[in-house]
Design a protein around this motif. Structure first.
Motif, PDB file in Angstrom:
ATOM      1  N   ASP B  15       0.876  -1.172   0.000  1.00  0.00           N
ATOM      2  CA  ASP B  15       0.000   0.000   0.000  1.00  0.00           C
ATOM      3  C   ASP B  15       0.913   1.222   0.000  1.00  0.00           C
ATOM      4  OD1 ASP B  15      -1.548   2.176   0.562  1.00  0.00           O
ATOM      5  OD2 ASP B  15      -2.531   1.309   2.325  1.00  0.00           O
ATOM      6  N   GLN B  17       0.556   4.268  -0.129  1.00  0.00           N
ATOM      7  CA  GLN B  17       0.170   5.497   0.580  1.00  0.00           C
ATOM      8  C   GLN B  17       0.841   5.597   1.947  1.00  0.00           C
ATOM      9  OE1 GLN B  17      -1.758   7.474  -1.333  1.00  0.00           O
ATOM     10  NE2 GLN B  17      -1.582   5.762  -2.763  1.00  0.00           N
ATOM     11  N   HIS B  18       1.292   4.463   2.467  1.00  0.00           N
ATOM     12  CA  HIS B  18       1.806   4.472   3.836  1.00  0.00           C
ATOM     13  C   HIS B  18       3.289   4.182   3.887  1.00  0.00           C
ATOM     14  CE1 HIS B  18      -2.569   3.881   4.374  1.00  0.00           C
ATOM     15  NE2 HIS B  18      -2.375   4.655   5.429  1.00  0.00           N
ATOM     16  N   ALA B  21       6.141  -0.417   7.494  1.00  0.00           N
ATOM     17  CA  ALA B  21       5.825  -0.824   8.868  1.00  0.00           C
ATOM     18  C   ALA B  21       7.036  -1.525   9.474  1.00  0.00           C
ATOM     19  CB  ALA B  21       4.623  -1.760   8.852  1.00  0.00           C
ATOM     20  N   GLY B  35       2.140  -2.721  11.615  1.00  0.00           N
ATOM     21  CA  GLY B  35       2.367  -1.370  12.135  1.00  0.00           C
ATOM     22  C   GLY B  35       3.702  -1.266  12.833  1.00  0.00           C
ATOM     23  N   THR B 481      -2.006  -6.562   4.516  1.00  0.00           N
ATOM     24  CA  THR B 481      -2.929  -5.876   5.422  1.00  0.00           C
ATOM     25  C   THR B 481      -3.764  -6.931   6.145  1.00  0.00           C
ATOM     26  OG1 THR B 481      -4.515  -5.657   3.617  1.00  0.00           O
ATOM     27  CG2 THR B 481      -3.095  -3.766   4.040  1.00  0.00           C
TER      28      THR B 481
END
Lengths: 522, 522
Positions: B15, B17-18, B21, B35, B481
Motif C-alpha cells: 500500500d 500510501q503508507h 511498517a 504497524g 494488510t
C-alpha cells in the motif's frame, strides 16, 4: 475381419520340432494357418489379402520381459538443440542423437531457436535430410510454435505441395510451392502429437515406433502408475501398437488391491502384470545382497532392501488378491531369501513367481527355483556390460552368474529382456550376448564363463515364449501356431543360419502385431 | 493456531500510501496486525512467537502470473552425469548446473556411474561440497540404488554419525564413523523423494524450493492436467509450500466442464484457474498474427491459431460454465481479435478476461482493453530478450510493444510473470527489466523504448497485487494488510531504496507463506 496371408517367407514358428513354414494366415488378430503356401491358402479360401515378405526370415515377435518404457521414451525425446548457435551445430547434435535410435524410428526432441543462430534463418527439410535421411524427424522449436520436419516425416503424414494449409496453421512453402519442412501452429499438430516433450502419452506413442523397429511386439513394463495411465490412454484411443503387460510398483500394491486389480486383467493389448518387489540393490552400487561380500569393501554384504518377514507378508498379501509377484534380486543372498520367501508363502493358484535379474545365484538355489517353478527374468546384456565388474568385485566366490545354461538345464523357465534404458533395448544384441557371452566387439574371445552360453534357439525362446510364460500368456504369444496372436517380425538376417557376429546388426523389415503391419522399414 | 510476529523489518506492505511498517503479526495463515512493533505486539497480546528479520526489507510474496512449472521442474532435474568419465568431469557438470539454480535451491538430477570413471571409487560429500557448498545436493547414481549427497543435504535431513542405518538401507561411513555422503537403498529414500527424475510429483516438490528461494509465493501454472494432478497430490499430502492457480488446457475444457470445475474452486493452496486459449503463435516463429506482417517475409501475416468464430464460441462456453478465459495473443491482429471476441461474448459475471503476453498492440485497442476490463498478463523479460528481434522483424510498424506504461495510464490492469522455462523465473530480473527496459548488462543504454518504463512500485504491484487481481484473489493476496494471507518475503536489497542495477542480484532471505517460514537462506 480381414484375413491376411503372409507369404514368401521362411517362418521359424518357435516350435523347433518343425522345419520353417512358407506362409502364415491371420484372421483378424489371430493365426489361423501355418504351413506351405498351398496349405495356408487352401485353409483360408479366396478373398484373403496377400502380404509378400520377399523371402525374408520370420520369427515370433520379440517380447521384452523387463523394460522401463516410460524412462526409455523420455530419453528418446531428449535431443536438445537449445545450445546450438548455428545450423551446423544443430545438425551435428541431431546426427549424434539419430545414431542412438533404432533404424527407422522417429527422431524427436528439438527446442532449436534459429533466431540465435549465426545466420538466423528458419531451417528447411533438406538440411535435416542431410543428417537424417532414412527416418522421420519432427523437431519443435524452442517456443513450441513451429516444427521442423524432414522429407520422410512430411511424406508419412501426407503433406506435399497439394496439401492446403489447415485452419490455424501454415505449411511454409518455397517459391515453387514445395513445403520447406517448416510447419507452423496447427499444421504441426499431427507431428507434435507423436512425441511432444514432457507429455508421456506422446512420448510413448513415439517410443513404441522405436521398439517395433527393434522387433519388439510385447513388453513387460516396470515403470510407474503414470506409465500405466498413459498406456491406457493410448489403448483407449486405439493408438497402442505393441502389447503391454504392466507391473505394479510395490508402493501402489494396496491401492491396486483396493481397486480390485488382478494380474492378467485386461485384454491382449494391455494387461495388469505382477507387483514388483525389491529384495536388494545393485552390483555397481555395492548394494546387492551377497553371502560373501565385495572385494575391497570388507564387511559390506550389501543390503536387504525389504526385510525377510515383510517380503513374506507382501507376497502373501499380493497372492491372496490375485496379483503375481516379481522380485528384484541380484546377489546370491537376495536370491536365496526370495526363494525362501516364495517357498514359505506357498504357491498361489494360477499365478507364477518371478525373480527379476537373478544374476548371482548359488547352484543349490537354482535347483530350488526349478522345484518351485520360479521364473528367472534375466537380461543378457547385463552380463556383457557387467562381467568385468563381476570379475573384480565378486572374485573367487562360488557363484553361478548370469547362469542361463545352468538354469535351463535345471528346468528354470527363462524370460529375457533388456532393463532399458539401463541397457539399449535391441533384442538382437541380447541374443548375441546370450549365445556368445562376448560384447559385440567379440571380447573376451571365446566368451566370459562360456559354459553358460545358450544356442540361438534357446535364447530366442527365452525372448519370446519365455517372456510370455512369465506373464501367463504362453497360450497367446511366443509361438506362431493357429489360435495364437499373429505377432511376428520379418528380418533381414535369419538367426538360425546367419553367422552369430552378424546377429546384432539384424535389421527388422516388418513388425506385425495382431495380424496387422504396425511398422515397416522404408 | 500459532500467532507469529515478524519484527525488526522494514515492511513495504504494497500500500504505497503508507510508510513502511516495523512488524507484522499472523494468526495462522492470515495477517492480523501491521504497524509499529508496539502496535502489533499490543494487538496480539502475549504468547506470540517472535521472528526477528534482522532489519531486512520485506515485500509481499511475489506472484508469477504465467509460468510452466512442470516444464521448469523437469529442467531443474536435468543435470546428467552419464557421460562423465572421471570425478572431475562430473564435478564440472555439477558446478555448471548449480550456477543456473536459484540461491539455496536443491541440486538434483544425477545418473553418475563411478564404475566407468578413470578411478572407479564411490565419490564422497567433500568432493560435492567443493563445487556445491551452499545448497543441498542429492544425486542418484545411474542404477538408482545410491544417492550421492553433500554435507548440506545430510544436515537438512538430519543424518550424522549418530544416525543408525534404516531398515533396508545403509549410510556409508568412513573409518571415523562419519557419513561419507553415499546413501544406499532405503537410506536414500528421503532425499530421492525430493526430486526423483521422471516423477513429476517429486520434481515439483523440488522445484517449489527453487521458486520460494526466488521469492515467489504464488504461481499461475499454465502446464497440463498431469501438472494439476501432481499439485493436488502435494496439496493432499500437506507438502505444497507455494500457492497454485491452475489453468485448464483448451483441449481439456469440455472434460473440466463435465466434472463441474469452476474458476476459483479450491482453497488458498490450490485453485482452478482460467481456460487457456490461443489466438496466435510467436514472434520468433513468425506465427504471431500481425496486421502488417514481418520484414523480409513478405505476404506472411502470421497465424490465427483459433478462428475468430471458434474463439467466441469457446469464450461463451467457458463463461457459461463459470470458467474464466485467458487467451494467448502476441501480435496486434491477434490482440485485436481477442478483444473483439471478448466484447462480442459479453462480460461474464464474477470472472475476469485476460490476455496472455499482449506484446504488440495498437494503441486504440489498449483503450478498448481498459474499457472491457481485460487484464494484460505480461512478462517483462520477454521485452529485453526479444527487443532486437522486434526492432528487426516489426520495424516501422505503429505498435505499442510491451507497452506497460501505456497500459497502466489507460487503466489496463497489469499482471506480471516469467513464462519460465522460456525465461528464467527470477522476479527481480523482471522488476529490473520493467523499470529499465535494459538487459541486466545495462544494454541498450537508457532502455529500449524507454517511454514505456515503470517505477519500482508499479512493477512490484504488477508482480504481486496485479497477478492476484488477474486470478480474482486481490482480497487474499498482494498487499500485507489484516485479513489477507501472510505471504511475504524478506530480502537483502530494499527495492525502493536500492540502486536499480542491484535489484537483479537481490537475495531472498526468508519466504513466508501462510504465516509460516517455508524457505530460508542458510
Amino acid at each position: 475381419m480381414t484375413i491376411r496371408v503372409f507369404r514368401n517367407a521362411r517362418i521359424h514358428t518357435g516350435d523347433l520340432q518343425h522345419p520353417p513354414a512358407e506362409a502364415l494366415a491371420a484372421d483378424g488378430a489371430e493365426i489361423v494357418a501355418v504351413g506351405t503356401e498351398a496349405e495356408v491358402r487352401a485353409a483360408v479360401g479366396g478373398g484373403a489379402e496377400l502380404v509378400d515378405l520377399d523371402g525374408a526370415a520370420v520369427i515370433p515377435g520379440l517380447y521384452d520381459a523387463h523394460i522401463h518404457t516410460a524412462n526409455y521414451a523420455r530419453e528418446l525425446s531428449q535431443v536438445d538443440l537449445r545450445r546450438a548457435r548455428s545450423l551446423e551445430e544443430a545438425l551435428a547434435a541431431i546426427a549424434e542423437h539419430a545414431a542412438r535410435l533404432a533404424p527407422g524410428a522417429w527422431l524427436s526432441g528439438g527446442r532449436w531457436n534459429s533466431n540465435v543462430w549465426d545466420r538466423p534463418v528458419q531451417p528447411d527439410r533438406y538440411a535435416l535430410d542431410s543428417v537424417c535421411p532414412d527416418r522421420p524427424a519432427a523437431l519443435p522449436s524452442v517456443d513450441g510454435h513451429t516444427v521442423w520436419a524432414n522429407s520422410r516425416a512430411l511424406e508419412l503424414i501426407g503433406i506435399d505441395r497439394t496439401t492446403p494449409d489447415p485452419v490455424g496453421g501454415q505449411i511454409v512453402r518455397d517459391e515453387h510451392g514445395e513445403p520447406t519442412g517448416i510447419l507452423r501452429e496447427s499444421a504441426s499438430y499431427p507431428l507434435r502429437a507423436l512425441g511432444a516433450e514432457g507429455d508421456l502419452v506422446a512420448e510413448l506413442r513415439a517410443a513404441q515406433e522405436d521398439l517395433l523397429a527393434l522387433g519388439l511386439t510385447s513388453v513387460h513394463d516396470i515403470d510407474g502408475e503414470d506409465c500405466r495411465d498413459a498406456y491406457l490412454r493410448l489403448r483407449d484411443e486405439g493408438a497402442l501398437k505393441l502389447r503391454v503387460h504392466k507391473a505394479i510398483p510395490v508402493d501402489h500394491l494396496e491401492a491396486a488391491i483396493d481397486e480390485g486389480r488382478r494380474t492378467g486383467d485386461g485384454d491382449d493389448w494391455f494387461r495388469t502384470g505382477p507387483v514388483k518387489l525389491f529384495s536388494d540393490g545393485a552390483l555397481g552400487s555395492h548394494t546387492c545382497h551377497m553371502i560373501d561380500g565385495f572385494a575391497g569393501d570388507e564387511g559390506n554384504h550389501g543390503i536387504a532392501v525389504t526385510p525377510y518377514d515383510d517380503l513374506v507378508k507382501l507376497i502373501r498379501t499380493a497372492s491372496a488378491a490375485g496379483i503375481a509377484v516379481a522380485t528384484h534380486a541380484i546377489g546370491d543372498q537376495a536370491n536365496r531369501l526370495v526363494i525362501d520367501a516364495y517357498e514359505q508363502a506357498g504357491r498361489p493358484a494360477g499365478l507364477r513367481y518371478r525373480i527379476e535379474h537373478a544374476q548371482h545365484v548359488r547352484r543349490a538355489d537354482i535347483t530350488r527355483m526349478a522345484r518351485l517353478g520360479v521364473v528367472a527374468s534375466m537380461q543378457p546384456v547385463h552380463c556383457t556390460s557387467d562381467m568385468d565388474l563381476v570379475s573384480t568385485l565378486l572374485a573367487g566366490q562360488d557363484l553361478a552368474s548370469y547362469a542361463w545354461r545352468t538354469m535351463l538345464n535345471a528346468g528354470v523357465p527363462l524370460a529375457f529382456g533388456s532393463d532399458a534404458p539401463v541397457e539399449h533395448p535391441n533384442p538382437f544384441v541380447a541374443l548375441h550376448a546370450a549365445v556368445t557371452r562376448t560384447r559385440t566387439d567379440g571380447t573376451p574371445p571365446g566368451g566370459w564363463q562360456p559354459e553358460q552360453r545358450l544356442s540361438v534357439g534357446e535364447a530366442l525362446i527365452a525372448h519370446t515364449l519365455g517372456s510370455a510364460y512369465a506373464a501367463g500368456e504362453e497360450g497367446r504369444k511366443g509361438v506362431l501356431t493357429p489360435g495364437r496372436l499373429a505377432d511376428l517380425i520379418a528380418v533381414d538376417t535369419d538367426p538360425f543360419t546367419a553367422d552369430i557376429d552378424s546377429i546384432p546388426h539384424t535389421k527388422v523389415l516388418t513388425s506385425v502385431v495382431g495380424g496387422e503391419i504396425r511398422w515397416q522399414r522404408s
